[in-house]
Design an enzyme around this catalytic site. Structure first.
Site, PDB file in Angstrom:
ATOM      1  N   ASN A 103       3.019  10.133  -9.488  1.00 44.06           N
ATOM      2  CA  ASN A 103       1.706  10.763  -9.312  1.00 44.06           C
ATOM      3  C   ASN A 103       1.868  12.190  -8.850  1.00 44.06           C
ATOM      4  O   ASN A 103       2.875  12.541  -8.213  1.00 44.06           O
ATOM      5  CB  ASN A 103       0.883  10.047  -8.229  1.00 44.06           C
TER       6      ASN A 103
ATOM      7  N   GLY B 250       6.628   4.788  -6.924  1.00 43.64           N
ATOM      8  CA  GLY B 250       7.879   4.583  -7.638  1.00 43.64           C
ATOM      9  C   GLY B 250       8.799   5.778  -7.517  1.00 43.64           C
ATOM     10  O   GLY B 250       9.978   5.659  -7.148  1.00 43.64           O
TER      11      GLY B 250
ATOM     12  N   THR C  97       7.644  -4.374   7.334  1.00 41.36           N
ATOM     13  CA  THR C  97       7.754  -3.123   8.099  1.00 41.36           C
ATOM     14  C   THR C  97       6.537  -3.041   9.014  1.00 41.36           C
ATOM     15  O   THR C  97       5.416  -3.353   8.607  1.00 41.36           O
ATOM     16  CB  THR C  97       7.817  -1.894   7.165  1.00 41.36           C
ATOM     17  N   LEU C  98       6.808  -2.616  10.249  1.00 43.46           N
ATOM     18  CA  LEU C  98       5.761  -2.662  11.278  1.00 43.46           C
ATOM     19  C   LEU C  98       5.523  -1.291  11.892  1.00 43.46           C
ATOM     20  O   LEU C  98       5.127  -1.185  13.056  1.00 43.46           O
ATOM     21  CB  LEU C  98       6.179  -3.670  12.371  1.00 43.46           C
TER      22      LEU C  98
ATOM     23  N   GLY D  24       9.046  -1.147  14.231  1.00 40.43           N
ATOM     24  CA  GLY D  24      10.299  -1.474  13.545  1.00 40.43           C
ATOM     25  C   GLY D  24      10.080  -2.315  12.300  1.00 40.43           C
ATOM     26  O   GLY D  24       9.053  -2.233  11.640  1.00 40.43           O
TER      27      GLY D  24
ATOM     28  N   ASP E  18       7.766   4.333   1.428  1.00 42.80           N
ATOM     29  CA  ASP E  18       8.570   4.535   0.212  1.00 42.80           C
ATOM     30  C   ASP E  18       9.990   4.972   0.579  1.00 42.80           C
ATOM     31  O   ASP E  18      10.968   4.539  -0.054  1.00 42.80           O
ATOM     32  CB  ASP E  18       7.922   5.590  -0.688  1.00 42.80           C
TER      33      ASP E  18
HETATM   34  O1  RIB Z   1       3.090   5.745  -0.784  1.00 45.06           O
HETATM   35  C1  RIB Z   1       2.575   7.028  -0.915  1.00 45.06           C
HETATM   36  C2  RIB Z   1       2.152   7.295  -2.327  1.00 45.06           C
HETATM   37  O2  RIB Z   1       1.063   6.449  -2.645  1.00 45.06           O
HETATM   38  C3  RIB Z   1       1.653   8.695  -2.602  1.00 45.06           C
HETATM   39  O3  RIB Z   1       2.666   9.577  -2.976  1.00 45.06           O
HETATM   40  C4  RIB Z   1       0.588   8.482  -3.666  1.00 45.06           C
HETATM   41  O4  RIB Z   1       0.890   9.063  -4.886  1.00 45.06           O
HETATM   42  C5  RIB Z   1       0.418   6.972  -3.779  1.00 45.06           C
HETATM   43  O5  RIB Z   1       1.103   6.482  -4.858  1.00 45.06           O
END
Ligand code: RIB
Length: 271
Positions: free
Chosen positions: A11, A41, A203-204, A208, A232
């Site tokens: 995105n 992703g 994940t918290l 932690g 991510d």
């Molecule tokens: O996890 C964060 C992401 O969630 C952002 O970068 C946004 O694009 C959405 O996909």
């Protein structure tokens, strides 16, 4: 060297800082719009590459400047973007993100080309080998993600699924993911769905993360700037660690440290 294959979204993120999030029906004034590369992703792929993994990415972008720039960006980061399809007639996925004064965000995703990811795009997964890791969040079609997991499994590779945003996947797929990764909210949704994956990593945030009996503390962070993409960073770094042969505790520790660093910059990916 084992590879991390990421099947997921790309995105362009438009971020606006606000004092607080608006209530339904309310209009608020915010700051200037800042634009970043995002998508769960691609964020996870970038984090895995930063952690030292060899990464192959499967996804879709539109035939627009955002899409072409994104492919160049992944390539610059050392990620093999041969699995990213430029899709005519679609725009690159876009996320509208509001970031409040407490560094908490709300995100609305317009999937664009991500929604066109198809089973036919999964061909490169046939090259997966034992030791490789498939990593997939859920911003793409669930039938495609489930099939990607099945192919990876059939090739003897490890499957790591991040149920973000939460959606239900076939129980048979959740059963072989090792692990399924969720945050606290997704963990509640998972429980409400009645699914019970045997390998579940939760994940918290500041408390932690836990994976069965293994618990890892969160990294100490002095100043949280933006939590976007921290999960991510965790998932990408975890997958890189598992592909590199780390045990669960060591991979979680590395992931936790990466997530701690990720809240120190604005935007989902480090520049
Ligand atoms: O996890 C964060 C992401 O969630 C952002 O970068 C946004 O694009 C959405 O996909």
């Amino acid at each position: 060297m084992p590879r991390v294959y990421v099947v997921g979204s790309l995105n362009i993120d438009s971020v606006v800082e606000v004092e607080r999030h608006p209530l339904p029906g309310e209009t608020l004034m915010g700051g200037d719009v800042a634009t970043f590369f995002g998508g769960k992703g691609a964020n996870q792929a970038v984090a895995a590459a930063a952690a030292g993994a060899e990464v192959f990415f499967i996804g879709r972008v539109g035939d627009d400047s955002g899409g072409h720039d994104y492919i160049a960006r992944l390539t610059e980061r050392g990620i093999d973007a041969a699995g990213v399809t430029v899709t005519t007639g679609s725009t690159t996925g876009h996320a509208m993100i509001a970031l409040d004064a407490r560094a908490e965000n709300t995100i609305i995703v317009s999937p664009g080309a991500n929604a066109r990811l198809a089973l036919a795009d999964l061909g490169p997964l046939e090259a997966m080998q034992p030791g490789d890791v498939l990593l997939a969040p859920l911003e793409s079609g669930l039938d495609v993600i489930a099939e990607a997991a099945r192919i990876a499994r059939s090739r003897g590779a490890r499957v790591v699924l991040n149920l973000a945003p939460f959606a239900e996947l076939p129980a048979e797929v959740l059963a072989f993911a090792d692990p399924v990764v969720v945050n606290e909210h997704e963990a509640q949704q998972l429980e409400q769905s009645g699914a019970t994956p045997p390998s579940l990593l939760v994940t918290l945030g500041a408390a932690g993360s836990s994976w069965g009996s293994i618990e890892v503390q969160a990294a100490r962070v002095e100043h949280v700037v933006d939590t976007t993409g921290a999960g991510d960073s965790y998932c990408g770094t975890l997958a890189a660690g598992l592909a590199a042969g780390m045990d669960a505790h060591a991979a979680m520790q590395a992931a936790s440290d990466a997530a701690g660093r990720a809240v120190s910059w604005v935007g989902a990916q480090q520049d």
